[in-house]
Design a protein around this motif. Structure first.
Motif, mmCIF file in Angstrom:
data_model
loop_
_atom_site.group_PDB
_atom_site.id
_atom_site.type_symbol
_atom_site.label_atom_id
_atom_site.label_comp_id
_atom_site.label_asym_id
_atom_site.label_seq_id
_atom_site.Cartn_x
_atom_site.Cartn_y
_atom_site.Cartn_z
ATOM 1 N N ARG A 91 9.399 -18.882 -25.125
ATOM 2 C CA ARG A 91 9.884 -17.551 -25.452
ATOM 3 C C ARG A 91 11.072 -17.711 -26.395
ATOM 4 N N THR A 92 11.069 -16.979 -27.488
ATOM 5 C CA THR A 92 12.166 -17.006 -28.438
ATOM 6 C C THR A 92 13.122 -15.872 -28.115
ATOM 7 N N VAL A 93 14.384 -16.207 -27.946
ATOM 8 C CA VAL A 93 15.406 -15.211 -27.638
ATOM 9 C C VAL A 93 16.462 -15.277 -28.736
ATOM 10 N N PRO A 94 16.770 -14.147 -29.376
ATOM 11 C CA PRO A 94 17.782 -14.156 -30.444
ATOM 12 C C PRO A 94 19.144 -14.611 -29.926
ATOM 13 N N ALA B 60 26.575 -22.650 -52.449
ATOM 14 C CA ALA B 60 25.276 -22.778 -53.125
ATOM 15 C C ALA B 60 24.205 -23.156 -52.102
ATOM 16 N N TRP B 61 23.142 -22.403 -52.094
ATOM 17 C CA TRP B 61 21.987 -22.741 -51.271
ATOM 18 C C TRP B 61 20.746 -22.266 -51.995
ATOM 19 N N GLN B 62 19.631 -22.948 -51.747
ATOM 20 C CA GLN B 62 18.421 -22.702 -52.520
ATOM 21 C C GLN B 62 17.338 -21.949 -51.777
ATOM 22 N N ALA B 63 17.352 -22.016 -50.454
ATOM 23 C CA ALA B 63 16.207 -21.468 -49.727
ATOM 24 C C ALA B 63 16.554 -21.207 -48.268
ATOM 25 N N LEU B 64 15.679 -20.437 -47.644
ATOM 26 C CA LEU B 64 15.726 -20.201 -46.207
ATOM 27 C C LEU B 64 14.404 -20.689 -45.632
ATOM 28 N N VAL B 65 14.438 -21.166 -44.399
ATOM 29 C CA VAL B 65 13.231 -21.650 -43.731
ATOM 30 C C VAL B 65 12.978 -20.796 -42.500
ATOM 31 N N ALA B 66 11.749 -20.327 -42.355
ATOM 32 C CA ALA B 66 11.351 -19.566 -41.170
ATOM 33 C C ALA B 66 10.118 -20.233 -40.573
ATOM 34 N N THR B 67 10.155 -20.453 -39.277
ATOM 35 C CA THR B 67 9.023 -21.107 -38.625
ATOM 36 C C THR B 67 8.177 -20.148 -37.804
ATOM 37 N N SER B 68 8.613 -18.882 -37.725
ATOM 38 C CA SER B 68 7.812 -17.905 -36.982
ATOM 39 C C SER B 68 8.113 -16.499 -37.483
ATOM 40 N N PRO B 69 7.163 -15.584 -37.324
ATOM 41 C CA PRO B 69 7.418 -14.199 -37.697
ATOM 42 C C PRO B 69 8.594 -13.605 -36.915
ATOM 43 N N LYS B 70 8.688 -13.933 -35.634
ATOM 44 C CA LYS B 70 9.774 -13.388 -34.818
ATOM 45 C C LYS B 70 11.127 -13.912 -35.293
ATOM 46 N N GLY B 71 11.190 -15.177 -35.673
ATOM 47 C CA GLY B 71 12.433 -15.738 -36.199
ATOM 48 C C GLY B 71 12.854 -15.035 -37.473
ATOM 49 N N LEU B 72 11.906 -14.758 -38.339
ATOM 50 C CA LEU B 72 12.198 -14.062 -39.590
ATOM 51 C C LEU B 72 12.678 -12.634 -39.313
#
Length: 101
Positions: A3-6, A22-34
C-alpha cells in the motif's frame, strides 16, 4: 501486496530547491505516486516544472496516467522494471561527471 501512503512533508523547501537547482527530469514509478506529487506540490506548479524537463516512468500504466494528466515529455522504460527504468534514464540524459570522479 503493498500500500502506498503519501508522506507528510513540507513542500516549500522542496519547491525552493527545485526552482533554484539544475535538474533534468522527474521519475515516477506508479500512477498513484505521480498523482500524489501533483496533489502535494500543486498541479500548475508541477506542469510548469516539467514543461521543459522530462518525466521518466516505469511502465505503460504510469505512462497512460501521465498522458491523461497532461504531461507531454514522457519517456517510458522498455520494460516495467527498475533496472530497465534506470537504463532508460542513464541512456537518455546528459550526465556530467563530478570533479574527481
Amino acid at each position: 501486496a503493498y500500500r502506498t501512503v503519501p508522506a507528510n512533508i513540507d513542500v516549500v523547501p522542496w519547491k525552493m530547491r527545485m526552482e533554484t537547482e539544475a535538474w533534468q527530469a522527474l521519475v515516477a514509478t506508479s500512477p498513484k505516486g505521480l498523482r500524489t506529487w501533483l496533489d502535494l506540490f500543486g498541479h500548475a506548479w508541477c506542469h510548469d516544472s516539467l514543461d521543459t524537463r522530462r518525466l521518466f516512468v516505469m511502465g505503460a500504466t504510469t505512462a497512460e496516467s501521465a498522458q491523461r494528466l497532461g504531461f507531454r515529455n514522457v519517456t517510458v522504460a522498455s520494460h516495467a522494471t527498475l533496472e530497465s527504468l534506470a537504463q532508460t534514464i542513464t541512456s537518455s540524459l546528459q550526465v556530467v561527471p563530478e570533479a574527481g570522479s
